[in-house]
Design a protein around this motif. Sequence first.
Motif, PDB file in Angstrom:
ATOM      1  N   ALA A 130       0.851  -1.197   0.000  1.00  0.00           N
ATOM      2  CA  ALA A 130       0.000   0.000   0.000  1.00  0.00           C
ATOM      3  C   ALA A 130       0.883   1.241   0.000  1.00  0.00           C
ATOM      4  CB  ALA A 130      -0.918  -0.002   1.217  1.00  0.00           C
ATOM      5  N   ILE A 131       1.928   1.220   0.821  1.00  0.00           N
ATOM      6  CA  ILE A 131       2.845   2.369   0.873  1.00  0.00           C
ATOM      7  C   ILE A 131       3.553   2.529  -0.466  1.00  0.00           C
ATOM      8  CG2 ILE A 131       4.942   3.267   1.965  1.00  0.00           C
ATOM      9  CD1 ILE A 131       4.000   1.858   4.536  1.00  0.00           C
ATOM     10  N   ASN A 132       3.956   1.419  -1.083  1.00  0.00           N
ATOM     11  CA  ASN A 132       4.643   1.499  -2.378  1.00  0.00           C
ATOM     12  C   ASN A 132       3.737   2.056  -3.458  1.00  0.00           C
ATOM     13  OD1 ASN A 132       6.926   0.483  -1.271  1.00  0.00           O
ATOM     14  ND2 ASN A 132       6.735  -1.573  -2.113  1.00  0.00           N
ATOM     15  N   LEU A 133       2.461   1.659  -3.436  1.00  0.00           N
ATOM     16  CA  LEU A 133       1.535   2.168  -4.447  1.00  0.00           C
ATOM     17  C   LEU A 133       1.413   3.671  -4.345  1.00  0.00           C
ATOM     18  CD1 LEU A 133      -0.682   2.121  -6.554  1.00  0.00           C
ATOM     19  CD2 LEU A 133      -2.284   1.442  -4.834  1.00  0.00           C
ATOM     20  N   LEU A 134       1.163   4.162  -3.131  1.00  0.00           N
ATOM     21  CA  LEU A 134       1.007   5.603  -2.964  1.00  0.00           C
ATOM     22  C   LEU A 134       2.315   6.333  -3.251  1.00  0.00           C
ATOM     23  CD1 LEU A 134      -1.251   5.569   0.183  1.00  0.00           C
ATOM     24  CD2 LEU A 134      -1.899   6.330  -2.085  1.00  0.00           C
ATOM     25  N   SER A 135       3.441   5.742  -2.863  1.00  0.00           N
ATOM     26  CA  SER A 135       4.733   6.389  -3.139  1.00  0.00           C
ATOM     27  C   SER A 135       4.962   6.485  -4.636  1.00  0.00           C
ATOM     28  CB  SER A 135       5.883   5.604  -2.522  1.00  0.00           C
ATOM     29  OG  SER A 135       5.692   5.440  -1.157  1.00  0.00           O
ATOM     30  N   ASN A 136       4.647   5.414  -5.360  1.00  0.00           N
ATOM     31  CA  ASN A 136       4.808   5.452  -6.809  1.00  0.00           C
ATOM     32  C   ASN A 136       3.925   6.518  -7.419  1.00  0.00           C
ATOM     33  OD1 ASN A 136       6.699   3.506  -7.029  1.00  0.00           O
ATOM     34  ND2 ASN A 136       5.384   1.932  -7.885  1.00  0.00           N
ATOM     35  N   LEU A 137       2.713   6.625  -6.886  1.00  0.00           N
ATOM     36  CA  LEU A 137       1.769   7.610  -7.397  1.00  0.00           C
ATOM     37  C   LEU A 137       2.321   9.020  -7.263  1.00  0.00           C
ATOM     38  CD1 LEU A 137      -1.174   7.372  -8.372  1.00  0.00           C
ATOM     39  CD2 LEU A 137      -1.882   8.009  -6.108  1.00  0.00           C
ATOM     40  N   VAL A 138       2.909   9.315  -6.116  1.00  0.00           N
ATOM     41  CA  VAL A 138       3.321  10.696  -5.891  1.00  0.00           C
ATOM     42  C   VAL A 138       4.635  11.073  -6.541  1.00  0.00           C
ATOM     43  CG1 VAL A 138       2.076  10.734  -3.723  1.00  0.00           C
ATOM     44  CG2 VAL A 138       4.520  10.451  -3.687  1.00  0.00           C
ATOM     45  N   ILE A 139       5.406  10.102  -7.040  1.00  0.00           N
ATOM     46  CA  ILE A 139       6.618  10.499  -7.747  1.00  0.00           C
ATOM     47  C   ILE A 139       6.444  10.363  -9.252  1.00  0.00           C
ATOM     48  CG2 ILE A 139       8.226  10.079  -5.870  1.00  0.00           C
ATOM     49  CD1 ILE A 139       8.925   7.434  -7.103  1.00  0.00           C
ATOM     50  N   GLY A 140       5.253  10.043  -9.698  1.00  0.00           N
ATOM     51  CA  GLY A 140       5.003  10.000 -11.136  1.00  0.00           C
ATOM     52  C   GLY A 140       5.090   8.615 -11.740  1.00  0.00           C
ATOM     53  N   ARG A 141       5.124   7.579 -10.904  1.00  0.00           N
ATOM     54  CA  ARG A 141       5.216   6.214 -11.437  1.00  0.00           C
ATOM     55  C   ARG A 141       3.861   5.510 -11.411  1.00  0.00           C
ATOM     56  NH1 ARG A 141      10.463   4.739 -12.151  1.00  0.00           N
ATOM     57  NH2 ARG A 141      12.009   5.733 -10.818  1.00  0.00           N
ATOM     58  N   GLY A 142       2.777   6.275 -11.542  1.00  0.00           N
ATOM     59  CA  GLY A 142       1.451   5.671 -11.462  1.00  0.00           C
ATOM     60  C   GLY A 142       1.232   4.564 -12.472  1.00  0.00           C
ATOM     61  N   SER A 143       1.846   4.688 -13.665  1.00  0.00           N
ATOM     62  CA  SER A 143       1.614   3.683 -14.686  1.00  0.00           C
ATOM     63  C   SER A 143       2.410   2.411 -14.444  1.00  0.00           C
ATOM     64  CB  SER A 143       1.992   4.251 -16.039  1.00  0.00           C
ATOM     65  OG  SER A 143       3.325   4.717 -15.968  1.00  0.00           O
ATOM     66  N   GLN A 144       3.385   2.445 -13.534  1.00  0.00           N
ATOM     67  CA  GLN A 144       4.233   1.274 -13.319  1.00  0.00           C
ATOM     68  C   GLN A 144       3.735   0.417 -12.172  1.00  0.00           C
ATOM     69  OE1 GLN A 144       8.021   3.070 -12.740  1.00  0.00           O
ATOM     70  NE2 GLN A 144       7.997   4.043 -14.748  1.00  0.00           N
ATOM     71  N   VAL A 145       2.552   0.750 -11.668  1.00  0.00           N
ATOM     72  CA  VAL A 145       2.023   0.070 -10.492  1.00  0.00           C
ATOM     73  C   VAL A 145       1.860  -1.426 -10.715  1.00  0.00           C
ATOM     74  CG1 VAL A 145      -0.207  -0.192  -9.365  1.00  0.00           C
ATOM     75  CG2 VAL A 145       0.929   1.982  -9.343  1.00  0.00           C
ATOM     76  N   GLU A 146       1.426  -1.794 -11.932  1.00  0.00           N
ATOM     77  CA  GLU A 146       1.153  -3.208 -12.192  1.00  0.00           C
ATOM     78  C   GLU A 146       2.371  -4.076 -11.903  1.00  0.00           C
ATOM     79  OE1 GLU A 146      -0.183  -3.807 -16.156  1.00  0.00           O
ATOM     80  OE2 GLU A 146      -0.902  -5.828 -15.735  1.00  0.00           O
ATOM     81  N   ASN A 147       3.547  -3.593 -12.301  1.00  0.00           N
ATOM     82  CA  ASN A 147       4.751  -4.385 -12.085  1.00  0.00           C
ATOM     83  C   ASN A 147       5.389  -4.153 -10.723  1.00  0.00           C
ATOM     84  OD1 ASN A 147       5.131  -5.909 -14.494  1.00  0.00           O
ATOM     85  ND2 ASN A 147       5.495  -3.983 -15.549  1.00  0.00           N
ATOM     86  N   ASP A 148       5.286  -2.924 -10.248  1.00  0.00           N
ATOM     87  CA  ASP A 148       5.953  -2.593  -8.993  1.00  0.00           C
ATOM     88  C   ASP A 148       5.209  -3.080  -7.763  1.00  0.00           C
ATOM     89  OD1 ASP A 148       7.712   0.627  -8.997  1.00  0.00           O
ATOM     90  OD2 ASP A 148       8.386  -1.447  -9.188  1.00  0.00           O
ATOM     91  N   VAL A 149       3.875  -3.177  -7.885  1.00  0.00           N
ATOM     92  CA  VAL A 149       3.081  -3.456  -6.695  1.00  0.00           C
ATOM     93  C   VAL A 149       2.206  -4.705  -6.860  1.00  0.00           C
ATOM     94  CG1 VAL A 149       1.279  -2.444  -5.222  1.00  0.00           C
ATOM     95  CG2 VAL A 149       3.095  -1.034  -6.054  1.00  0.00           C
ATOM     96  N   GLY A 150       2.077  -5.192  -8.070  1.00  0.00           N
ATOM     97  CA  GLY A 150       1.224  -6.356  -8.299  1.00  0.00           C
ATOM     98  C   GLY A 150       1.893  -7.646  -7.862  1.00  0.00           C
ATOM     99  N   PHE A 151       1.252  -8.753  -8.158  1.00  0.00           N
ATOM    100  CA  PHE A 151       1.787 -10.036  -7.720  1.00  0.00           C
ATOM    101  C   PHE A 151       3.084 -10.376  -8.434  1.00  0.00           C
ATOM    102  CE2 PHE A 151       2.102 -14.171  -6.156  1.00  0.00           C
ATOM    103  CZ  PHE A 151       2.240 -15.072  -7.184  1.00  0.00           C
ATOM    104  N   SER A 152       3.142 -10.085  -9.744  1.00  0.00           N
ATOM    105  CA  SER A 152       4.390 -10.434 -10.425  1.00  0.00           C
ATOM    106  C   SER A 152       4.924  -9.265 -11.230  1.00  0.00           C
ATOM    107  CB  SER A 152       4.174 -11.643 -11.327  1.00  0.00           C
ATOM    108  OG  SER A 152       3.479 -11.265 -12.476  1.00  0.00           O
ATOM    109  N   ASP A 153       6.218  -9.178 -11.241  1.00  0.00           N
ATOM    110  CA  ASP A 153       6.918  -8.132 -11.982  1.00  0.00           C
ATOM    111  C   ASP A 153       7.484  -8.793 -13.233  1.00  0.00           C
ATOM    112  OD1 ASP A 153       8.825  -6.381 -12.993  1.00  0.00           O
ATOM    113  OD2 ASP A 153       9.527  -5.746 -11.034  1.00  0.00           O
TER     114      ASP A 153
END
Lengths: 379, 313
Positions: free
Chosen positions: A188-211
């Motif tokens: 959850a922290i990683n998702l929000l952190s990614n969102l606020v630094i501009g990595r919103g589109s990379q959530v699937e790989n960064d925060v999902g089950f598999s990268d």
Amino acid sequence: MVLKIAPILKKKPTRKLMIQKKLWKKNQRSLEIMLETKKVLICLTGGKSSTVLLDLIFNGLSQDNHKKLRIIPFFLHLTGIEQKEHDLKTAELIIRQCQHYNFNIYVVNISKFYLQNNNTLPEQNSTTEIINWTVSDPEANIKEILKKLTPTTSNDVEKRIKRDIFIRVASELQCKYIFTAETTTTLAINLLSNLVIGRGSQVENDVGFSDNRHENIKILRPMKDITEEELHHYIKVNKLNSVSTDHIRKNSLQSTIKTFVSDLQENFPATISTVCKTADKISSTENNPKRCQMCKSYFNMMTEKMTAIQATIFSRTVSNCQPSEYYNVDQNTNVKSPLDHHHHKTSMFPYIDNKLCYSCSKNYLERGLQDIFEIKSNP
Amino acid sequence: MPIPCKAGCGKNAMLKRPKTGDALCKDCFFCAFETEVHFTITKAELFNRGDSVAVAASGGKDSTVLAHVLKTLNERYNYGLNLMLLSIDEGITGYRDDSLETVKRNRDDYEMPLKILSYKDLYGWTMDEIVAQIGRKNNCTFCGVFRRQALDRGAALLGVKCIATGHNADDIAETVLMNVLRGDIARLKRCTAISTGSEGTIPRVKPLKYAYEKEIVMYAHYKKLVYFSTECVFAPNAYRGHARALLKDMEKIRPSCIMDIIYSGETMAVKDEVILPTQRTCTRCNFVSSQEVCKACVLLEGLNKGLPKLGIG
């Protein structure tokens, strides 16, 4: 199916079995991928979730034939970011933790490994990488470079570097899978952190089950549905000892988010699980086949007429010159066209959408990063 | 030691732009701010020549600045737009009745026609009465749902081509954060769009989408614009307050995070397999709805029948 761990339990063994059963059910997805015995690289930080992952792996390997976890595990611990004494102590404790289960672990120094040209690994179960590492060239010391960056960028770059090292070690050991021990709270922290630094589109790989960013090696997060409470109970019931704590630099966006999430969770207990469910539903807009050289994510193809990048570059342009210079007048046709923002584009977002993604581009601007990371000139 | 204005006009800088950190003098700041809005309008093709546009006016800083800037740009760049003000009276004593006076002042200052619609006339309930029925926790839902429909009705009455709202960059960043925290996927997809609307509805545009709230305040202050600066009496209990607090804390650490969040929102998409609600029309009032009966009708029914929690989560 949500497990509610009853505060008062009658029999300890039943509780232990209950938790183990539950955690195994949650890991079912990762087990389904294991149709034949595969080599897996397991990355441990020594924190609570790593400790539990280690124990679960051990239990999985000791099961009966049809339930047995079919993997050949290799263990990895990355070190070299904190103070030398602290790193040494953590490493020794992790080695001991692994040897308790008869596992061997590689302790790798981040600075040394990241900058060496090959992927050779040190001896297992040894702390020589920490003891013998001296700073020959301060420019090449990842630890020093990370200190020069702002805390937010430092946290982000450290993650990208670690991911890079995981992939290299896995390919050296011929592992097709990597397990990391992130739990619901961290994700959850990683998702929000990614969102606020501009990595919103990379959530699937960064925060999902598999990268899936690497063609051959997948990074899996088998503990992604496990909560902090469950970890805490598992550790208590099984009398395990975690050896270190998660390290997020203070005064960064990530630490602000961490505090925010834990505060909000108190008043709205569904916060973390809702955020994790949201992460499962997000992907990115149409992908460009080109990739960012630093984080290996795909670039976004922007289909909108106007984007945040253009707005930011225009703001910089407009704050640095006089109104008469906003528009170029073409000498031949006398037609006005918007000022060529190329100069500001390259100074604010170097290599953007060409070799670096939005956030990596902004990170690259910070002094020190250009020393360790060369943009490869060929696409 | 005085710092020269970064834009190179020769004067001394009077303020520092929160968005880029550049030091500018007052006039260059006005020019920069206005030109950025002009850039947004032209690049995103928000308006067409000869359109009538209703500016949603609440009397607050965002809508006052929006009205002022649109009027200025309409004249300076000859957009050819027909501007008018549209205001909604929710019936909140001590807040809305005062701010409406400010809107009337705007009408006189900017010479734009004004139309006011009230919840009492449209729905038979004021917000004060609604809060008396349902308490202070979910009242923003009522107010927001009713206001959107009220704006649509007002725009239809005025016969305008589109509605311009004063949503700024901070608002959109907060909305993105709030939708992630609440798991609202459908809204997450739409909230960063600069122009929202679909078949059969009047589109709503956000010309101030990339303007920071701090800069809007600075613009209004230095231009000495008249606006109403008190926040809604019911605001402290809203969930949005949490997202706002987080955003303010983060802005102190890294001011560009607001634009970064908007960029994240623009590049995020929903996975194909996720089922999103489809758009149809309400069986009762024929307005756009994703369900058989639109939310406004559901909420109203609940209020009228004495079941105020009907329609609330």
